[in-house]
Design an enzyme around this catalytic site. Structure first.
Site, short mmCIF file in Angstrom:
data_model
loop_
_atom_site.label_atom_id
_atom_site.label_comp_id
_atom_site.label_asym_id
_atom_site.label_seq_id
_atom_site.Cartn_x
_atom_site.Cartn_y
_atom_site.Cartn_z
N GLU A 218 -8.74 -5.50 12.41
CA GLU A 218 -7.86 -6.40 11.51
C GLU A 218 -6.57 -7.17 12.22
OE1 GLU A 218 -6.11 -6.08 7.20
OE2 GLU A 218 -6.73 -4.15 8.16
N ASP A 219 -6.10 -6.22 13.00
CA ASP A 219 -4.86 -6.78 13.75
C ASP A 219 -4.64 -7.00 15.16
OD1 ASP A 219 -3.74 -5.85 11.19
OD2 ASP A 219 -2.89 -4.19 11.97
#
Length: 775
Positions: A117-118
């Protein structure tokens, strides 16, 4: 001068109180576990590895090492709100998972849970480096993390959101990672703004803590509750901390004394036991204060003594010893071993009066039960691995599935256990019959699985569905047959120029609600066309049966149809036939029935008898439904007598009643046997149709004579239930000699069925005889 001294004393006293408060706040913050600031990632990694080695049989930790290096590289330029390196968060999550003694795949997924996600990492790269299992876990956590819902609606929709989380997590370990992730975030919540702290704490209390409780992981649940309380109601939290700390030394001395006494008695009774005492956690104390409207001084079981033994037998032996030592409080004993909680928690709880009159609670359980209480499902979800790291095929898979089935039954609104789990090992498709999605405003909608944007539109409002021209899911345009996925945010595009729904939509929609609303639109919009179509269909049907519709559409016959189907006018009936809501055959049969009823009245009793005598060779099926064949005239109403209730297989006879057609009696009916000569002339031959349908039901009545006893009615009813026989009425009376007479009315299809039933009832203990009523 004296005044100055007084002021100085007052100031000293105030500052002393402030200092005490500050000290207790610090103590409270220390009581809740937090990672020391800026612990080096290397130190945390070593802590993780030693934690894994404690319980994991495999010596190979290369996969965890590789995951740590990959995650460190992926997060190297990122910092948390606290200013510490980001890698500390995944490491702490992995340590929490290792405390729960989870498998290596889960630990690795914990280290990588934010990577997709990051950072620059993709799902495919995770799959390539660490395998499909880890990739699925990371993907599951990412998807749950991407859910966006309005914080102000969390409280109202907590149950739906919890279900959505569980439905989206195809593997229970995804939920474990998410809980560990949330726990670490709550531990470091002090770096967030007060508004964010409140929002996260509310979400934790309403969604995450109940999930941890459902899964029986009290280790995580307790801490989540306390941390939520700290940020949601800081004044309550710190007040509790102060009050619990106030008499800490006295309390510790009291608990210590009891622990030592209990230990000694266990030794004397030759029971091998581990005994310890603890203060209950703050949130459970607060809950008791609110629920029972008490102050902290009135809550007597602030602390509990726990006894851990080897076997269940020892649990009950220890209970006996304890109840001999201290006086138990009546009504305060709970046996969760015999009757476990839904999350499989097992323990004996008993509240006792201490030596100085102070009540306290003792919990007794085995070491195995304690593990289940602390780790919940995690205790059952560890993959058994041999030292070489290979997984043997364990017989415990089915046990794990049973465990899951039991704990994941959320609320009673889930109608069927089949919903809860497909038999795949890691598949957590609990709510397979439902899909959970959001409106643009963040409200949760629950729809049947396989629903489309059309179902969604009609669940909002029929006007939205009728004017719908398209839909966006998560901001992208989709076709109307798109299948809604859990967590989708759906926006319906409407237009005032819309022509309304299409008939094809009926083949696409899944929910009954949407189908009904689309059908309603067609009924309303096309009423004129449907009336003409319905009229034509009814006329054609009558013609095909050889009748003229004009003879059957008089107002009195139409009235019978309106009454039967609940319509206000004849046009509505025709419209219903036109759009398929009613079958033309149904309506015509009702008209014909009303017509026949009126025309039968014109026949006199004499004409009926005359016809029967004149035409001995003619027989007629007087009423198809009843399955009776009688000699005689066309169209005479045939009905069964209520006095003897004939059923197929009985010998029967017809009786021409005054103005009401023919009544069928059994030949052994009391009323027939006692008839006068004049009435006997009205008897007419009748018999059962040979091709009588077995599905037809007939009323029968029996009397059961028995010696009265408890449970007699239950035993008799059981026979009817087993045979799926519908009992219409039951009447029981007992005389002074304790002889019971039970009269029963019920439906059967034949004499054979009735005889078999009577025979079965005769076999019941204390039944003297069973006989049919004969009028």
């Amino acid at each position: 001068m004296a005044e100055v001294n007084t002021v100085t004393d007052a100031l000293d006293q105030a500052s002393q109180i402030e200092a005490e408060k500050l000290a207790s706040v610090k103590k409270a913050d220390a009581a809740v576990k937090t990672m020391s600031d800026f612990t080096s990632p290397e130190v945390l990694y070593q802590e993780l590895i030693s934690s894994v080695r404690k319980y994991h049989p495999s010596t190979d930790i290369s996969m965890i090492e590789k995951a740590y290096k990959v995650a460190s590289e992926a997060h190297k330029d990122q910092k948390r709100k606290s200013g510490e390196p980001y890698i500390i968060h995944p490491l702490c999550v992995a340590i929490i998972l290792a405390d729960l003694e989870l498998d290596k795949e889960t630990i690795v997924a914990g280290l990588l849970h934010d990577a997709v996600e990051d950072t620059w990492m993709t799902y495919e790269e995770v799959e390539k480096e660490f395998g499909g299992e880890v990739a699925l876990l990371v993907d599951g956590v990412t998807k749950i993390g991407q859910l966006s819902y309005s914080s102000d609606k969390v409280e109202m929709q907590a149950e739906s959101l919890r279900k959505m989380f569980l439905a989206m997590a195809k593997d229970i370990r995804v939920i474990m990672i998410k809980l560990a992730d949330r726990l670490h975030n709550m531990r470091t919540l002090q770096y967030m703004t007060p508004a964010k702290q409140q929002e996260k704490a509310r979400e934790t209390m309403d969604i995450y803590a109940p999930i941890a409780q459902r899964l029986g992981i009290s280790k995580i649940k307790v801490e989540l509750d306390d941390l939520s309380l700290k940020y949601l109601k800081p004044e309550v939290y710190y007040d509790l901390v102060e009050k619990v700390a106030l008499r800490k030394s006295v309390r510790e001395e009291f608990v210590g004394k009891i622990v030592n006494q209990v230990k000694q008695h266990m030794v004397d009774a030759n029971i091998k036991a581990q005994v310890d005492g603890r203060v209950k956690h703050f949130f459970s104390i607060y809950k008791k204060m609110v629920n029972q409207h008490k102050t902290i001084d009135q809550i007597y079981d602030l602390f509990a003594v726990r006894i851990l033994v080897d076997t269940v037998k020892d649990c009950y032996a220890a209970l006996g010893v304890i109840h001999e030592m201290y006086k138990p409080i009546p009504g305060r004993f709970k046996d969760y071993i015999a009757m476990p909680k839904p999350n499989m928690y097992q323990s004996l709880h008993t509240t006792l009066i201490g030596p100085n009159g102070q009540p306290f609670e003792i919990q007794i359980r085995t070491f195995e039960m304690h593990k289940t209480a602390e780790y919940g499902i995690a205790a059952h979800w560890k993959y058994k691995e041999s030292a070489d790291g290979k997984k043997p095929v364990g017989k415990s898979e089915e046990e794990k599935l049973n465990w899951l089935r039991q704990i994941l039954e959320w609320q009673r609104d889930m109608s069927d256990n089949k919903e809860f789990m497909s038999l795949l090992k890691n598949d957590l498709d609990l709510f397979a019959d439902s899909v959970y999605c959001f409106t643009p405003q963040g409200d949760v909608k629950t729809l049947p699985n396989g629903s489309t944007p059309i179902d969604f539109a009609y669940s909002v409002h029929s006007a939205v569905g009728n004017k719908m021209v398209g839909a966006r899911v998560n901001g992208k345009l989709v076709p109307i047959e798109y299948r809604i996925q859990n967590g989708d945010r759906i926006e319906i595009i409407t237009s005032q120029n819309s022509q309304g729904p299409s008939r094809d939509w009926l083949n696409v929609v899944k929910s009954t609600q949407a189908k009904n609303k689309i059908n309603q639109w067609f009924k309303k919009e096309l009423k004129e066309d449907n009336i003409l179509k319905g009229k034509d269909m009814l006329t054609q049907y009558a013609k095909s049966k050889g009748f003229k519709i004009g003879n059957y559409t008089k107002p009195q016959y139409l009235e019978a149809v309106l009454r039967k189907y609940g319509f206000r006018d004849w046009d509505s009936v025709l419209a219903a036939i036109g759009h398929g809501g009613l079958k033309e055959g149904q309506v015509f049969n009702k008209l014909a029935e009303a017509y026949d009823k009126e025309n039968k009245k014109n026949l006199t009793d004499e004409q009926v008898l005359e016809a029967a005598q004149e035409a001995p060779e003619r027989i007629h099926v007087a009423k198809g439904k009843s399955g009776i064949v009688v000699k005689g005239i066309h169209d005479v109403a045939v009905r069964f007598s209520k006095c003897c209730n004939p059923i197929p297989g009985d010998e029967i006879v017809g009786f021409v009643t005054r103005g009401r057609g023919i009544t069928i009696h059994r030949t052994d009916c009391v009323n027939v046997m006692n008839m006068s000569e004049m009435d006997r002339s009205r008897l007419i031959e009748a018999e059962w149709q040979q091709d009588n349908r077995a599905s037809e039901q007939y009323m029968a009545e029996i009397n059961v004579y028995a010696n009265n006893r408890t449970g007699l009615l239950v035993d008799i009813s059981k026979i009817f239930t087993e045979r799926k026989i519908d009992v219409r009425s039951i009447n029981s009376r007992t005389n002074k000699q304790e002889k019971a007479t039970i009269s029963m009315n019920f439906n059967v299809s034949s004499k054979e069925e009735l005889n078999s039933l009577i025979e079965k009832i005769r076999q019941i203990d204390s039944v003297i005889d069973v006989e049919r009523t004969t009028g």
